[in-house]
Motif scaffolding. Structure first.
Motif, PDB file in Angstrom:
ATOM      1  N   GLU A 145      11.095  30.360 -15.283  1.00 22.79           N
ATOM      2  CA  GLU A 145      11.381  30.207 -16.616  1.00 22.79           C
ATOM      3  C   GLU A 145      11.193  28.929 -17.504  1.00 22.79           C
ATOM      4  O   GLU A 145      11.320  28.960 -18.862  1.00 22.79           O
ATOM      5  CB  GLU A 145      12.662  31.034 -16.799  1.00 22.79           C
ATOM      6  CG  GLU A 145      12.057  32.646 -16.227  1.00 22.79           C
ATOM      7  CD  GLU A 145      13.667  33.242 -15.838  1.00 22.79           C
ATOM      8  OE1 GLU A 145      14.675  33.244 -15.996  1.00 22.79           O
ATOM      9  OE2 GLU A 145      13.942  33.962 -15.904  1.00 22.79           O
ATOM     10  N   ALA A 146      12.223  27.646 -16.855  1.00 26.76           N
ATOM     11  CA  ALA A 146      12.120  26.747 -17.658  1.00 26.76           C
ATOM     12  C   ALA A 146      10.844  25.752 -18.350  1.00 26.76           C
ATOM     13  O   ALA A 146      10.432  25.560 -19.276  1.00 26.76           O
ATOM     14  CB  ALA A 146      12.930  25.606 -17.012  1.00 26.76           C
ATOM     15  N   MET A 147       9.659  26.374 -17.284  1.00 31.58           N
ATOM     16  CA  MET A 147       8.549  25.063 -17.498  1.00 31.58           C
ATOM     17  C   MET A 147       8.041  26.762 -18.405  1.00 31.58           C
ATOM     18  O   MET A 147       7.212  25.440 -19.367  1.00 31.58           O
ATOM     19  CB  MET A 147       7.582  24.902 -16.625  1.00 31.58           C
ATOM     20  CG  MET A 147       6.512  24.691 -15.970  1.00 31.58           C
ATOM     21  SD  MET A 147       6.735  23.023 -16.543  1.00 31.58           S
ATOM     22  CE  MET A 147       7.268  22.470 -14.394  1.00 31.58           C
ATOM     23  N   GLU A 148       8.056  27.954 -18.075  1.00 31.16           N
ATOM     24  CA  GLU A 148       7.246  28.642 -19.520  1.00 31.16           C
ATOM     25  C   GLU A 148       8.301  28.001 -21.183  1.00 31.16           C
ATOM     26  O   GLU A 148       7.133  28.466 -21.844  1.00 31.16           O
ATOM     27  CB  GLU A 148       7.370  30.030 -19.404  1.00 31.16           C
ATOM     28  CG  GLU A 148       6.691  30.272 -17.846  1.00 31.16           C
ATOM     29  CD  GLU A 148       6.473  31.881 -17.902  1.00 31.16           C
ATOM     30  OE1 GLU A 148       6.206  32.480 -16.638  1.00 31.16           O
ATOM     31  OE2 GLU A 148       8.172  32.356 -17.675  1.00 31.16           O
ATOM     32  N   ALA A 149       9.895  28.234 -20.705  1.00 29.17           N
ATOM     33  CA  ALA A 149      10.141  27.294 -22.259  1.00 29.17           C
ATOM     34  C   ALA A 149       9.561  26.430 -22.875  1.00 29.17           C
ATOM     35  O   ALA A 149       9.326  26.040 -24.047  1.00 29.17           O
ATOM     36  CB  ALA A 149      11.044  27.828 -21.819  1.00 29.17           C
ATOM     37  N   MET A 150       9.585  25.419 -21.997  1.00 25.94           N
ATOM     38  CA  MET A 150       8.845  24.292 -22.762  1.00 25.94           C
ATOM     39  C   MET A 150       7.301  24.269 -23.128  1.00 25.94           C
ATOM     40  O   MET A 150       7.171  24.106 -24.019  1.00 25.94           O
ATOM     41  CB  MET A 150       8.667  23.262 -21.402  1.00 25.94           C
ATOM     42  CG  MET A 150      11.021  22.311 -20.806  1.00 25.94           C
ATOM     43  SD  MET A 150      10.729  20.905 -19.932  1.00 25.94           S
ATOM     44  CE  MET A 150       9.636  21.805 -17.826  1.00 25.94           C
TER      45      MET A 150
END
Length: 318
Positions: free
Chosen positions: A138-143
């Motif tokens: 989820e963090a990687m997708e947000a970035m």
């Protein structure tokens, strides 16, 4: 866009243009311990600070654009930045595959309950791995999505992958490959790959300059159908590219129906059939080739409400 004199000015410009309401939430920690594989020990490590991550995306992507801005190399900035954004996308996909594998193992364990201590330890470990991988994805997708939004602000085009889907938990508009969409519908997979909602289909030629005309029509359609899904014929210039840019700006999920080249001359007509099989509630068709003419005929025969635009309807380019 003019060259910026400081990173602070560039960052402020991006934050005026980009809404990222879900960015901080994507970095939330769901457990006290993290573990990425059975070979790792559980560790009390933190997620990255979301504001630092956001600033890093602005610095990495913005710096590349700013270095080349107003120079003879300006047109190459887009290619370099696309590669950077795509690296986040590819990494997110790899994490998702590991997350899926952990989820399958967790399901198998749940179905074969064993009261032993070994079973309990394995179950706890698998749950922790699955949760850690989900947090990281989820963090990687947000970035990726935030970097993709900077790409859109700078180029006027949404970030699109070469193949496959770009889905996320909703920071920006998802772009879903038609094969993933149809397979997800059949298998009732994750909502990201098979979003629910009324389908609006869009197709047009590659020779088109009046983006304001199409944005106005799409805005009117979106006003009447706020939860619409936009299904396009996935061309990378002209009408479809204008529609993709609109969807990215409005946060509308997009399903891209690319041509299956193996079908030869029938590919475009079979794609039209796939679009009509979605039972669209509205269609926007712009003059292009015989493919668009065929689609408009099929739309009329199916009694689907539509907007049709001829090349002559465009306003004169400035």
């Amino acid at each position: 866009m003019t060259q910026f004199t400081s990173f602070e000015a560039l960052s402020a410009f991006y934050r005026e243009q980009i809404e990222a309401p879900g960015f901080d939430a994507a970095f939330a920690e769901q457990g006290n311990l993290a573990q990425l594989s059975i070979h790792d020990e559980p560790m009390a490590t933190d997620m990255p600070d979301p504001q630092s991550a956001r600033a890093a995306m602005e610095m990495i992507i913005g710096t590349v654009f700013d270095i080349f801005r107003a120079t003879r190399m300006e047109e190459f900035a887009r290619d370099i930045v696309w590669g950077i954004v795509n690296s986040f996308h590819v990494t997110a996909q790899r994490i998702e595959k590991r997350e899926d594998d952990a989820g399958k193992k967790l399901g198998d364990l749940a179905r074969s309950f064993d009261p032993s201590e070994i079973y309990a330890v394995e179950l706890e470990e698998t749950q922790r791995i699955s949760q850690t991988l989900m947090d990281c994805r989820e963090a990687m997708e947000a970035m990726r999505d935030y970097a993709g939004e900077i790409y859109r602000v700078e180029t006027g085009r949404p970030f699109s992958t070469i193949k496959g889907s770009r889905v996320s938990s909703g920071l920006t508009a998802s772009q879903i490959d038609a094969r993933d969409f149809l397979a997800a519908r059949s298998a009732q997979r994750r909502e990201e790959h098979a979003p629910t909602g009324p389908v609006v289909i869009f197709s047009g030629g590659t020779d088109w300059h009046d983006h304001e005309l199409l944005w106005q029509a799409l805005d009117e359609t979106h006003g009447r159908i706020p939860n619409m899904i936009l299904a396009t014929t996935a061309q990378h210039k002209g009408c479809d590219q204008i529609a993709h840019a609109w969807a990215a700006a409005r946060g509308v999920k997009t399903v891209r129906f690319t041509l299956n080249r193996a079908l030869g001359k029938r590919a475009g007509f079979i794609r039209n059939e796939q679009l009509l099989n979605l039972k669209p509630v509205h269609a926007l068709v712009c003059e292009g080739s015989g493919i668009q003419s065929n689609l408009l005929t099929r739309v009329r025969e199916a009694n689907v409400p539509y907007h049709a635009f001829a090349i002559r309807h465009q306003r004169v380019a400035a």
